[in-house]
Design a protein around this motif. Structure first.
Motif, PDB file in Angstrom:
ATOM      1  N   SER A 105      -2.406   2.220  -1.459  1.00 31.25           N
ATOM      2  CA  SER A 105      -1.111   2.856  -1.680  1.00 31.25           C
ATOM      3  C   SER A 105      -0.181   1.882  -2.393  1.00 31.25           C
ATOM      4  O   SER A 105      -0.076   0.713  -2.006  1.00 31.25           O
ATOM      5  N   GLU A 113       5.068   6.788  -4.022  1.00 26.59           N
ATOM      6  CA  GLU A 113       3.825   6.189  -3.550  1.00 26.59           C
ATOM      7  C   GLU A 113       2.638   7.015  -4.031  1.00 26.59           C
ATOM      8  O   GLU A 113       2.650   8.243  -3.945  1.00 26.59           O
ATOM      9  N   GLU A 114       1.620   6.332  -4.529  1.00 25.74           N
ATOM     10  CA  GLU A 114       0.414   6.998  -4.997  1.00 25.74           C
ATOM     11  C   GLU A 114      -0.780   6.092  -4.747  1.00 25.74           C
ATOM     12  O   GLU A 114      -0.639   4.875  -4.614  1.00 25.74           O
ATOM     13  N   LEU A 115      -1.957   6.700  -4.658  1.00 26.82           N
ATOM     14  CA  LEU A 115      -3.184   5.944  -4.474  1.00 26.82           C
ATOM     15  C   LEU A 115      -3.668   5.474  -5.835  1.00 26.82           C
ATOM     16  O   LEU A 115      -3.955   6.278  -6.727  1.00 26.82           O
TER      17      LEU A 115
END
Length: 549
Positions: A105, A113-115
Protein backbone atom coordinates in the motif's frame (compact mmCIF):
# COMPACT_ATOMS: atom_id res chain seq x y z
CA UNK A 1 91.10 14.66 4.24
CA UNK A 2 87.44 13.92 4.06
CA UNK A 3 87.93 10.32 2.96
CA UNK A 4 90.51 9.55 5.65
CA UNK A 5 88.52 11.42 8.21
CA UNK A 6 85.48 9.24 7.46
CA UNK A 7 87.55 6.13 7.53
CA UNK A 8 89.03 7.07 10.91
CA UNK A 9 85.67 7.95 12.29
CA UNK A 10 84.17 4.64 11.16
CA UNK A 11 87.13 2.76 12.53
CA UNK A 12 86.88 4.49 15.85
CA UNK A 13 83.16 3.74 15.95
CA UNK A 14 83.75 0.05 15.26
CA UNK A 15 86.43 -0.15 17.97
CA UNK A 16 84.16 1.45 20.51
CA UNK A 17 81.25 -0.90 19.64
CA UNK A 18 83.47 -4.00 19.76
CA UNK A 19 85.01 -2.89 23.04
CA UNK A 20 81.69 -2.43 24.80
CA UNK A 21 79.82 -5.35 23.19
CA UNK A 22 82.47 -8.03 22.92
CA UNK A 23 85.07 -6.79 25.49
CA UNK A 24 87.91 -6.75 22.96
CA UNK A 25 91.00 -4.64 23.70
CA UNK A 26 92.26 -3.33 20.37
CA UNK A 27 95.52 -2.03 21.91
CA UNK A 28 96.75 -5.61 22.39
CA UNK A 29 95.52 -6.98 19.01
CA UNK A 30 97.70 -6.92 15.97
CA UNK A 31 96.79 -4.89 12.91
CA UNK A 32 95.61 -7.79 10.62
CA UNK A 33 93.20 -9.12 13.23
CA UNK A 34 91.80 -5.64 13.76
CA UNK A 35 91.15 -5.33 10.03
CA UNK A 36 89.31 -8.66 10.02
CA UNK A 37 87.09 -7.46 12.83
CA UNK A 38 86.45 -4.22 10.98
CA UNK A 39 85.41 -6.03 7.79
CA UNK A 40 83.09 -8.40 9.64
CA UNK A 41 81.39 -5.62 11.58
CA UNK A 42 81.03 -3.43 8.50
CA UNK A 43 79.35 -6.34 6.76
CA UNK A 44 76.84 -6.79 9.55
CA UNK A 45 76.11 -3.06 9.74
CA UNK A 46 75.39 -2.85 6.00
CA UNK A 47 73.21 -5.96 6.16
CA UNK A 48 71.15 -4.57 9.02
CA UNK A 49 70.65 -1.27 7.15
CA UNK A 50 69.57 -3.12 4.00
CA UNK A 51 67.03 -5.17 5.95
CA UNK A 52 65.58 -2.05 7.57
CA UNK A 53 65.23 -0.28 4.21
CA UNK A 54 63.64 -3.37 2.66
CA UNK A 55 61.16 -3.65 5.53
CA UNK A 56 60.17 0.01 5.22
CA UNK A 57 59.59 -0.41 1.48
CA UNK A 58 57.36 -3.45 2.12
CA UNK A 59 55.28 -1.52 4.62
CA UNK A 60 54.77 1.35 2.17
CA UNK A 61 53.75 -1.08 -0.59
CA UNK A 62 51.22 -2.75 1.72
CA UNK A 63 49.70 0.62 2.57
CA UNK A 64 49.35 1.54 -1.11
CA UNK A 65 47.81 -1.83 -1.92
CA UNK A 66 45.28 -1.50 0.89
CA UNK A 67 44.29 1.90 -0.38
CA UNK A 68 43.50 0.63 -3.87
CA UNK A 69 42.28 -2.83 -2.92
CA UNK A 70 38.57 -3.56 -3.60
CA UNK A 71 36.72 -6.70 -2.70
CA UNK A 72 34.46 -6.55 -5.78
CA UNK A 73 33.09 -4.23 -8.45
CA UNK A 74 29.73 -3.67 -6.70
CA UNK A 75 28.69 -0.03 -6.94
CA UNK A 76 25.50 1.68 -5.80
CA UNK A 77 23.17 2.29 -8.78
CA UNK A 78 21.65 5.48 -7.34
CA UNK A 79 22.58 8.63 -9.22
CA UNK A 80 25.02 10.74 -7.20
CA UNK A 81 25.95 7.96 -4.71
CA UNK A 82 29.64 6.93 -4.81
CA UNK A 83 29.44 3.90 -2.51
CA UNK A 84 31.19 0.69 -3.53
CA UNK A 85 31.80 -2.61 -1.74
CA UNK A 86 34.94 -2.53 0.48
CA UNK A 87 36.24 -4.98 3.04
CA UNK A 88 36.89 -2.28 5.62
CA UNK A 89 33.45 -0.58 5.40
CA UNK A 90 30.15 -1.85 6.79
CA UNK A 91 27.99 -1.17 3.73
CA UNK A 92 25.44 -3.71 2.55
CA UNK A 93 24.01 -3.84 -0.97
CA UNK A 94 20.46 -4.86 -1.91
CA UNK A 95 18.98 -5.74 -5.27
CA UNK A 96 15.79 -4.17 -6.61
CA UNK A 97 12.57 -6.12 -5.89
CA UNK A 98 11.22 -8.44 -8.58
CA UNK A 99 8.07 -7.69 -10.55
CA UNK A 100 6.25 -10.72 -9.14
CA UNK A 101 6.70 -9.71 -5.49
CA UNK A 102 3.51 -8.89 -3.48
CA UNK A 103 2.20 -5.35 -3.84
CA UNK A 104 2.27 -2.90 -0.95
CA UNK A 105 0.00 0.00 0.00
CA UNK A 106 1.38 3.39 -1.04
CA UNK A 107 -0.02 6.92 -1.12
CA UNK A 108 0.37 8.58 -4.49
CA UNK A 109 0.85 12.29 -5.14
CA UNK A 110 -2.92 12.85 -4.84
CA UNK A 111 -3.06 11.28 -1.35
CA UNK A 112 -4.93 8.18 -2.54
CA UNK A 113 -3.78 4.82 -1.22
CA UNK A 114 -3.32 2.14 -3.86
CA UNK A 115 -1.61 -1.23 -4.19
CA UNK A 116 1.60 -0.72 -6.15
CA UNK A 117 4.44 -3.02 -7.06
CA UNK A 118 7.42 -2.45 -4.74
CA UNK A 119 9.84 -2.30 -7.68
CA UNK A 120 7.86 0.61 -9.12
CA UNK A 121 8.04 2.51 -5.80
CA UNK A 122 11.82 1.99 -5.66
CA UNK A 123 12.12 3.28 -9.21
CA UNK A 124 10.07 6.39 -8.40
CA UNK A 125 11.92 7.12 -5.16
CA UNK A 126 15.39 6.61 -6.70
CA UNK A 127 14.38 8.28 -10.00
CA UNK A 128 15.50 5.33 -12.12
CA UNK A 129 14.75 5.67 -15.82
CA UNK A 130 13.19 2.99 -18.01
CA UNK A 131 16.58 2.32 -19.58
CA UNK A 132 18.18 1.83 -16.16
CA UNK A 133 15.49 -0.64 -15.07
CA UNK A 134 16.35 -2.91 -17.99
CA UNK A 135 19.77 -3.64 -16.47
CA UNK A 136 19.95 -6.84 -14.48
CA UNK A 137 22.44 -6.08 -11.68
CA UNK A 138 21.02 -2.95 -10.10
CA UNK A 139 21.96 -2.59 -6.43
CA UNK A 140 21.18 -0.01 -3.76
CA UNK A 141 23.48 0.51 -0.78
CA UNK A 142 22.42 0.70 2.86
CA UNK A 143 22.95 4.48 2.95
CA UNK A 144 19.48 4.92 1.45
CA UNK A 145 17.60 3.00 4.18
CA UNK A 146 16.86 3.66 7.82
CA UNK A 147 17.74 1.18 10.61
CA UNK A 148 14.02 0.34 10.95
CA UNK A 149 14.04 -1.02 7.39
CA UNK A 150 16.25 -3.98 8.39
CA UNK A 151 15.43 -7.24 10.10
CA UNK A 152 17.09 -7.69 13.51
CA UNK A 153 19.70 -10.38 14.17
CA UNK A 154 22.06 -9.76 11.23
CA UNK A 155 25.49 -8.12 11.10
CA UNK A 156 25.91 -4.84 9.25
CA UNK A 157 27.54 -6.31 6.14
CA UNK A 158 24.91 -9.01 5.66
CA UNK A 159 21.82 -7.06 6.63
CA UNK A 160 18.45 -8.14 5.26
CA UNK A 161 15.63 -5.74 4.41
CA UNK A 162 12.07 -6.10 5.63
CA UNK A 163 9.53 -7.26 3.00
CA UNK A 164 7.99 -3.77 2.71
CA UNK A 165 11.12 -1.61 2.97
CA UNK A 166 11.37 1.40 0.64
CA UNK A 167 14.38 3.76 0.20
CA UNK A 168 13.80 6.98 2.13
CA UNK A 169 17.25 8.48 2.93
CA UNK A 170 19.75 10.28 0.65
CA UNK A 171 17.35 10.19 -2.30
CA UNK A 172 18.56 11.71 -5.59
CA UNK A 173 17.13 14.98 -6.84
CA UNK A 174 17.44 13.99 -10.49
CA UNK A 175 18.60 11.09 -12.63
CA UNK A 176 20.24 12.95 -15.51
CA UNK A 177 23.04 15.46 -15.95
CA UNK A 178 21.59 18.78 -17.00
CA UNK A 179 23.30 20.25 -20.09
CA UNK A 180 25.15 23.48 -19.74
CA UNK A 181 23.47 26.54 -21.23
CA UNK A 182 24.44 27.10 -24.84
CA UNK A 183 25.93 30.37 -25.98
CA UNK A 184 23.92 32.51 -28.27
CA UNK A 185 24.95 32.02 -31.88
CA UNK A 186 26.18 35.07 -33.70
CA UNK A 187 23.82 36.52 -36.32
CA UNK A 188 25.67 35.60 -39.50
CA UNK A 189 22.66 35.10 -41.77
CA UNK A 190 20.01 37.44 -43.02
CA UNK A 191 16.51 36.03 -43.43
CA UNK A 192 14.29 37.04 -46.34
CA UNK A 193 10.62 36.16 -46.01
CA UNK A 194 8.25 34.79 -48.65
CA UNK A 195 9.45 32.06 -50.98
CA UNK A 196 7.41 30.86 -53.92
CA UNK A 197 6.19 27.24 -53.72
CA UNK A 198 5.85 25.37 -56.99
CA UNK A 199 2.39 23.96 -56.33
CA UNK A 200 -0.74 24.53 -58.35
CA UNK A 201 -4.15 23.21 -57.28
CA UNK A 202 -7.09 23.79 -59.60
CA UNK A 203 -5.06 26.35 -61.56
CA UNK A 204 -4.59 28.47 -58.43
CA UNK A 205 -1.06 29.42 -57.35
CA UNK A 206 -0.33 28.64 -53.69
CA UNK A 207 2.01 31.00 -51.91
CA UNK A 208 3.51 30.12 -48.51
CA UNK A 209 4.41 32.96 -46.21
CA UNK A 210 6.10 30.70 -43.67
CA UNK A 211 9.14 29.91 -45.85
CA UNK A 212 12.30 31.99 -45.97
CA UNK A 213 15.47 32.49 -48.01
CA UNK A 214 18.73 32.36 -46.02
CA UNK A 215 21.74 34.14 -47.55
CA UNK A 216 25.15 34.67 -46.03
CA UNK A 217 26.24 38.30 -45.85
CA UNK A 218 29.76 37.51 -47.04
CA UNK A 219 28.63 35.57 -50.10
CA UNK A 220 26.31 38.26 -51.48
CA UNK A 221 27.37 40.14 -54.57
CA UNK A 222 25.72 43.14 -56.08
CA UNK A 223 24.11 41.06 -58.84
CA UNK A 224 22.76 38.54 -56.37
CA UNK A 225 21.33 41.29 -54.20
CA UNK A 226 19.52 42.74 -57.18
CA UNK A 227 18.15 39.29 -58.07
CA UNK A 228 16.75 38.80 -54.58
CA UNK A 229 15.14 42.25 -54.65
CA UNK A 230 13.48 41.48 -57.98
CA UNK A 231 12.23 38.10 -56.68
CA UNK A 232 10.68 39.75 -53.61
CA UNK A 233 8.92 42.30 -55.79
CA UNK A 234 7.47 39.52 -57.94
CA UNK A 235 6.22 37.71 -54.82
CA UNK A 236 4.51 40.86 -53.54
CA UNK A 237 2.81 41.38 -56.88
CA UNK A 238 1.58 37.78 -56.91
CA UNK A 239 0.16 38.18 -53.41
CA UNK A 240 -1.77 41.29 -54.35
CA UNK A 241 -3.22 39.66 -57.50
CA UNK A 242 -4.05 36.22 -56.10
CA UNK A 243 -7.69 35.09 -56.27
CA UNK A 244 -9.86 33.41 -53.61
CA UNK A 245 -8.35 29.99 -54.28
CA UNK A 246 -4.88 31.03 -53.06
CA UNK A 247 -3.80 29.14 -49.94
CA UNK A 248 -1.52 30.65 -47.30
CA UNK A 249 0.33 28.39 -44.87
CA UNK A 250 0.15 29.53 -41.26
CA UNK A 251 1.88 26.63 -39.50
CA UNK A 252 0.51 23.61 -37.79
CA UNK A 253 -2.80 24.24 -36.03
CA UNK A 254 -3.81 22.05 -33.06
CA UNK A 255 -7.55 21.40 -33.01
CA UNK A 256 -8.89 20.34 -29.59
CA UNK A 257 -10.93 17.16 -29.55
CA UNK A 258 -13.93 18.75 -27.85
CA UNK A 259 -14.40 21.09 -30.82
CA UNK A 260 -15.14 18.03 -32.96
CA UNK A 261 -17.99 16.98 -30.65
CA UNK A 262 -20.48 19.52 -31.97
CA UNK A 263 -23.60 17.37 -32.26
CA UNK A 264 -25.75 15.45 -29.81
CA UNK A 265 -25.28 12.19 -31.69
CA UNK A 266 -21.48 12.59 -31.56
CA UNK A 267 -21.66 13.31 -27.83
CA UNK A 268 -23.68 10.15 -27.16
CA UNK A 269 -21.40 8.03 -29.34
CA UNK A 270 -18.17 9.34 -27.80
CA UNK A 271 -19.11 9.73 -24.13
CA UNK A 272 -22.54 8.18 -23.50
CA UNK A 273 -23.89 11.49 -22.15
CA UNK A 274 -27.39 12.07 -23.54
CA UNK A 275 -27.23 15.86 -24.09
CA UNK A 276 -25.02 18.93 -23.83
CA UNK A 277 -27.24 20.25 -21.02
CA UNK A 278 -26.42 17.16 -18.95
CA UNK A 279 -22.70 17.66 -19.68
CA UNK A 280 -22.84 21.32 -18.61
CA UNK A 281 -24.71 20.37 -15.43
CA UNK A 282 -22.03 17.79 -14.55
CA UNK A 283 -19.34 20.43 -15.10
CA UNK A 284 -21.14 22.98 -12.91
CA UNK A 285 -21.65 20.46 -10.09
CA UNK A 286 -17.99 19.48 -10.23
CA UNK A 287 -16.94 23.13 -9.97
CA UNK A 288 -19.27 23.57 -7.01
CA UNK A 289 -18.30 20.50 -4.97
CA UNK A 290 -14.67 20.03 -6.05
CA UNK A 291 -13.08 23.46 -6.62
CA UNK A 292 -9.53 23.12 -7.88
CA UNK A 293 -7.10 26.03 -7.99
CA UNK A 294 -4.26 24.03 -9.51
CA UNK A 295 -3.23 24.56 -13.11
CA UNK A 296 -3.82 21.73 -15.57
CA UNK A 297 -2.87 21.24 -19.18
CA UNK A 298 -6.51 20.35 -19.86
CA UNK A 299 -9.47 22.39 -18.69
CA UNK A 300 -12.26 20.81 -16.62
CA UNK A 301 -14.49 20.11 -19.62
CA UNK A 302 -11.70 18.29 -21.46
CA UNK A 303 -10.84 16.21 -18.39
CA UNK A 304 -14.47 15.15 -17.86
CA UNK A 305 -14.88 14.27 -21.54
CA UNK A 306 -11.64 12.28 -21.42
CA UNK A 307 -12.95 10.18 -18.49
CA UNK A 308 -16.32 9.50 -20.16
CA UNK A 309 -14.53 8.73 -23.43
CA UNK A 310 -12.44 6.15 -21.59
CA UNK A 311 -15.56 4.57 -20.05
CA UNK A 312 -17.66 4.56 -23.22
CA UNK A 313 -15.09 3.55 -25.82
CA UNK A 314 -12.53 1.75 -23.61
CA UNK A 315 -9.58 3.55 -25.21
CA UNK A 316 -6.13 3.01 -23.79
CA UNK A 317 -4.29 5.82 -22.04
CA UNK A 318 -1.73 5.87 -24.87
CA UNK A 319 -4.47 6.71 -27.39
CA UNK A 320 -6.01 9.30 -25.05
CA UNK A 321 -2.61 10.97 -24.71
CA UNK A 322 -2.52 11.44 -28.50
CA UNK A 323 -6.09 12.70 -28.76
CA UNK A 324 -5.66 15.30 -26.00
CA UNK A 325 -2.81 17.59 -27.10
CA UNK A 326 0.02 15.06 -26.88
CA UNK A 327 -0.22 14.47 -23.12
CA UNK A 328 1.73 11.64 -21.58
CA UNK A 329 -0.09 8.42 -20.82
CA UNK A 330 0.86 8.78 -17.15
CA UNK A 331 -0.86 12.18 -17.01
CA UNK A 332 -4.00 10.69 -18.54
CA UNK A 333 -3.92 7.79 -16.05
CA UNK A 334 -3.51 10.06 -13.02
CA UNK A 335 -6.30 12.34 -14.26
CA UNK A 336 -8.58 9.33 -14.77
CA UNK A 337 -7.87 7.91 -11.30
CA UNK A 338 -8.43 11.33 -9.69
CA UNK A 339 -11.66 12.18 -11.53
CA UNK A 340 -13.49 8.83 -11.15
CA UNK A 341 -14.28 9.13 -7.38
CA UNK A 342 -15.33 12.78 -7.81
CA UNK A 343 -17.69 12.02 -10.70
CA UNK A 344 -19.07 9.04 -8.77
CA UNK A 345 -20.16 11.31 -5.92
CA UNK A 346 -21.99 13.50 -8.42
CA UNK A 347 -23.60 10.69 -10.44
CA UNK A 348 -24.59 8.38 -7.57
CA UNK A 349 -27.33 10.84 -6.59
CA UNK A 350 -29.11 9.77 -9.80
CA UNK A 351 -29.40 6.19 -8.49
CA UNK A 352 -31.80 6.40 -5.53
CA UNK A 353 -34.56 4.37 -3.87
CA UNK A 354 -38.01 5.46 -5.11
CA UNK A 355 -41.05 5.68 -2.87
CA UNK A 356 -44.01 3.35 -3.23
CA UNK A 357 -46.21 6.17 -4.56
CA UNK A 358 -43.72 7.06 -7.29
CA UNK A 359 -43.55 3.44 -8.40
CA UNK A 360 -47.34 3.03 -8.56
CA UNK A 361 -47.74 6.24 -10.55
CA UNK A 362 -45.29 4.92 -13.20
CA UNK A 363 -46.39 1.29 -13.54
CA UNK A 364 -46.27 -0.23 -17.04
CA UNK A 365 -48.87 -2.65 -18.41
CA UNK A 366 -46.64 -5.70 -17.99
CA UNK A 367 -46.77 -5.22 -14.18
CA UNK A 368 -50.55 -5.08 -13.87
CA UNK A 369 -50.56 -8.50 -12.21
CA UNK A 370 -47.59 -7.59 -9.99
CA UNK A 371 -48.45 -4.12 -8.71
CA UNK A 372 -46.86 -4.81 -5.32
CA UNK A 373 -43.38 -5.26 -6.79
CA UNK A 374 -40.95 -2.74 -5.32
CA UNK A 375 -37.80 -3.82 -7.11
CA UNK A 376 -36.66 -6.30 -9.77
CA UNK A 377 -33.26 -7.82 -8.93
CA UNK A 378 -30.59 -9.51 -11.00
CA UNK A 379 -26.82 -10.01 -10.80
CA UNK A 380 -24.46 -9.02 -13.60
CA UNK A 381 -20.80 -9.99 -13.99
CA UNK A 382 -17.85 -8.30 -15.70
CA UNK A 383 -14.62 -10.03 -16.62
CA UNK A 384 -11.59 -9.00 -14.58
CA UNK A 385 -7.87 -9.54 -14.98
CA UNK A 386 -6.45 -12.61 -13.27
CA UNK A 387 -5.31 -11.64 -9.74
CA UNK A 388 -1.83 -12.51 -8.54
CA UNK A 389 -3.06 -13.24 -5.01
CA UNK A 390 -4.26 -16.83 -4.63
CA UNK A 391 -7.04 -15.87 -2.19
CA UNK A 392 -8.38 -13.24 -4.61
CA UNK A 393 -8.16 -15.76 -7.41
CA UNK A 394 -10.36 -18.18 -5.49
CA UNK A 395 -12.92 -15.52 -4.61
CA UNK A 396 -13.13 -14.08 -8.12
CA UNK A 397 -13.39 -17.27 -10.18
CA UNK A 398 -16.90 -17.73 -11.59
CA UNK A 399 -18.00 -21.25 -12.48
CA UNK A 400 -20.85 -19.78 -14.53
CA UNK A 401 -18.53 -17.66 -16.72
CA UNK A 402 -15.49 -19.97 -16.38
CA UNK A 403 -13.23 -16.98 -15.77
CA UNK A 404 -12.42 -14.36 -13.14
CA UNK A 405 -15.24 -11.86 -12.69
CA UNK A 406 -16.65 -9.11 -10.48
CA UNK A 407 -20.33 -9.45 -9.57
CA UNK A 408 -22.83 -6.63 -8.97
CA UNK A 409 -26.42 -6.81 -7.70
CA UNK A 410 -28.58 -4.44 -9.77
CA UNK A 411 -32.15 -3.47 -8.86
CA UNK A 412 -34.61 -1.57 -11.06
CA UNK A 413 -38.11 -0.25 -10.49
CA UNK A 414 -41.02 -1.57 -12.57
CA UNK A 415 -40.77 1.65 -14.58
CA UNK A 416 -37.21 0.85 -15.70
CA UNK A 417 -35.09 3.15 -13.47
CA UNK A 418 -32.02 1.81 -11.68
CA UNK A 419 -32.74 2.16 -7.96
CA UNK A 420 -29.98 0.03 -6.42
CA UNK A 421 -26.39 -1.00 -7.27
CA UNK A 422 -24.38 -3.05 -4.79
CA UNK A 423 -20.65 -2.93 -4.24
CA UNK A 424 -18.62 -5.45 -6.29
CA UNK A 425 -18.24 -9.03 -5.08
CA UNK A 426 -16.11 -11.89 -6.36
CA UNK A 427 -17.54 -14.08 -9.08
CA UNK A 428 -17.60 -17.04 -6.68
CA UNK A 429 -20.22 -15.33 -4.47
CA UNK A 430 -23.75 -16.68 -4.77
CA UNK A 431 -26.80 -14.53 -5.49
CA UNK A 432 -28.16 -15.31 -2.03
CA UNK A 433 -24.96 -14.22 -0.26
CA UNK A 434 -24.83 -10.93 -2.19
CA UNK A 435 -28.52 -10.26 -1.49
CA UNK A 436 -28.02 -10.88 2.21
CA UNK A 437 -24.85 -8.79 2.55
CA UNK A 438 -26.19 -5.86 0.52
CA UNK A 439 -29.01 -5.25 3.08
CA UNK A 440 -31.40 -4.19 0.31
CA UNK A 441 -34.27 -5.83 2.18
CA UNK A 442 -33.98 -3.14 4.89
CA UNK A 443 -35.41 -0.63 2.38
CA UNK A 444 -38.71 -2.56 1.99
CA UNK A 445 -41.80 -2.96 4.11
CA UNK A 446 -44.75 -5.38 3.95
CA UNK A 447 -46.61 -5.98 1.64
CA UNK A 448 -43.79 -5.17 -0.79
CA UNK A 449 -42.62 -7.87 -3.20
CA UNK A 450 -39.33 -8.69 -4.94
CA UNK A 451 -39.16 -10.10 -8.46
CA UNK A 452 -36.11 -12.35 -8.99
CA UNK A 453 -35.02 -15.31 -11.10
CA UNK A 454 -34.56 -18.91 -9.98
CA UNK A 455 -31.01 -18.32 -8.73
CA UNK A 456 -32.14 -16.25 -5.74
CA UNK A 457 -32.92 -18.78 -3.01
CA UNK A 458 -33.90 -16.15 -0.45
CA UNK A 459 -37.19 -17.50 0.88
CA UNK A 460 -36.03 -17.72 4.50
CA UNK A 461 -34.62 -14.16 4.49
CA UNK A 462 -37.77 -12.63 2.99
CA UNK A 463 -40.01 -14.64 5.28
CA UNK A 464 -38.51 -12.96 8.34
CA UNK A 465 -39.42 -9.53 6.93
CA UNK A 466 -42.81 -10.62 5.50
CA UNK A 467 -41.67 -9.71 2.00
CA UNK A 468 -43.22 -11.59 -0.94
CA UNK A 469 -41.11 -13.25 -3.63
CA UNK A 470 -42.20 -13.34 -7.25
CA UNK A 471 -40.10 -15.94 -8.99
CA UNK A 472 -40.66 -18.36 -11.92
CA UNK A 473 -41.95 -21.71 -10.60
CA UNK A 474 -39.67 -24.75 -10.41
CA UNK A 475 -40.54 -27.89 -12.36
CA UNK A 476 -39.55 -30.14 -9.42
CA UNK A 477 -40.92 -33.67 -9.95
CA UNK A 478 -43.38 -32.72 -12.70
CA UNK A 479 -42.84 -33.67 -16.32
CA UNK A 480 -44.19 -30.29 -17.46
CA UNK A 481 -45.83 -27.19 -16.05
CA UNK A 482 -49.57 -27.06 -15.61
CA UNK A 483 -51.55 -24.27 -17.22
CA UNK A 484 -51.39 -21.89 -14.25
CA UNK A 485 -47.64 -22.33 -13.75
CA UNK A 486 -47.00 -21.86 -17.46
CA UNK A 487 -48.99 -18.61 -17.56
CA UNK A 488 -47.28 -17.38 -14.38
CA UNK A 489 -43.86 -18.13 -15.82
CA UNK A 490 -44.77 -16.31 -19.04
CA UNK A 491 -46.02 -13.20 -17.24
CA UNK A 492 -42.97 -13.08 -14.94
CA UNK A 493 -40.61 -13.44 -17.90
CA UNK A 494 -42.50 -10.71 -19.75
CA UNK A 495 -42.06 -8.30 -16.83
CA UNK A 496 -38.58 -9.37 -15.77
CA UNK A 497 -36.98 -9.11 -19.21
CA UNK A 498 -36.51 -5.37 -18.79
CA UNK A 499 -33.78 -5.76 -16.21
CA UNK A 500 -31.82 -7.68 -18.84
CA UNK A 501 -32.20 -4.64 -21.09
CA UNK A 502 -30.80 -2.46 -18.30
CA UNK A 503 -27.84 -4.81 -17.91
CA UNK A 504 -27.31 -4.56 -21.65
CA UNK A 505 -27.23 -0.76 -21.38
CA UNK A 506 -24.68 -0.95 -18.59
CA UNK A 507 -22.45 -3.21 -20.64
CA UNK A 508 -22.74 -1.00 -23.72
CA UNK A 509 -19.87 0.91 -22.08
CA UNK A 510 -16.78 -0.83 -23.39
CA UNK A 511 -14.97 -0.50 -20.08
CA UNK A 512 -17.16 -3.46 -19.00
CA UNK A 513 -16.85 -5.34 -22.30
CA UNK A 514 -13.07 -5.54 -22.01
CA UNK A 515 -11.15 -7.35 -19.32
CA UNK A 516 -11.23 -5.00 -16.34
CA UNK A 517 -7.67 -4.25 -15.11
CA UNK A 518 -6.92 -5.55 -11.64
CA UNK A 519 -5.00 -2.37 -10.79
CA UNK A 520 -8.29 -0.41 -11.08
CA UNK A 521 -10.49 -2.80 -9.09
CA UNK A 522 -10.79 -0.23 -6.32
CA UNK A 523 -12.54 2.04 -8.86
CA UNK A 524 -15.08 -0.59 -10.03
CA UNK A 525 -17.82 0.51 -7.62
CA UNK A 526 -17.44 4.19 -8.59
CA UNK A 527 -17.41 3.37 -12.30
CA UNK A 528 -20.60 1.34 -11.96
CA UNK A 529 -22.25 4.25 -10.12
CA UNK A 530 -21.26 6.66 -12.92
CA UNK A 531 -22.54 4.37 -15.66
CA UNK A 532 -25.77 3.67 -13.71
CA UNK A 533 -26.40 7.40 -13.36
CA UNK A 534 -25.88 7.92 -17.10
CA UNK A 535 -28.38 5.12 -17.85
CA UNK A 536 -30.99 6.80 -15.63
CA UNK A 537 -30.76 10.14 -17.48
CA UNK A 538 -30.79 8.41 -20.87
CA UNK A 539 -34.06 7.87 -22.80
CA UNK A 540 -36.30 5.37 -20.89
CA UNK A 541 -36.53 1.74 -21.93
CA UNK A 542 -40.35 2.00 -22.01
CA UNK A 543 -42.17 4.19 -24.51
CA UNK A 544 -45.04 6.36 -23.28
CA UNK A 545 -47.73 4.02 -24.65
CA UNK A 546 -46.52 1.21 -22.35
CA UNK A 547 -47.72 2.95 -19.17
CA UNK A 548 -51.11 3.13 -17.56
CA UNK A 549 -52.89 6.44 -17.96
Amino acid sequence: MGYWGNRLTKRALVEIICTFRFGIDFTRITEPIVKVFHVIHFYFLNRIMELNVHEMENQENKKNKNKNKKKSNNYCSVYGCNSFYLTNECISFHRLPDLNEPKISWKNSFGIEELVNRRRIWAVKLKLSEEALTKKQLQVCSKHFTPNDYLPGFNRIRQRLRPFAVPSVNLPKSSVILPSPKKRSSPKKRVYQDQIEDECHDENLNISSSTSIQVDDDSLTSNQTNDITVANNIINQLKTTQDNGTQVSSGDLVTPLISLIDHKKKLITMTGICSFNALNEIINLHKQYFPDKRTHRLNLKERIIMVFLKLKQGLSFAILSILFNDLTSETCRSTYILMIPQLAQIMQSLVYWLSKQEILSNLPFCFDNFNNVRVVLDCTEISVQRPKCLTCRIKCYSNYKSTFTLKFLVGITPGGLISFISKPYGGRSSDKAIFEQSNIIENMQPPDAIMVDKGFLIDDICKKKNISIIRPPFLKNQTQFNKDDALLSKNIAKARVHIERINQRLKSFKIFQQTFPWAHVHLASDIMAIVGGLCNISPPIFSLDKFNS
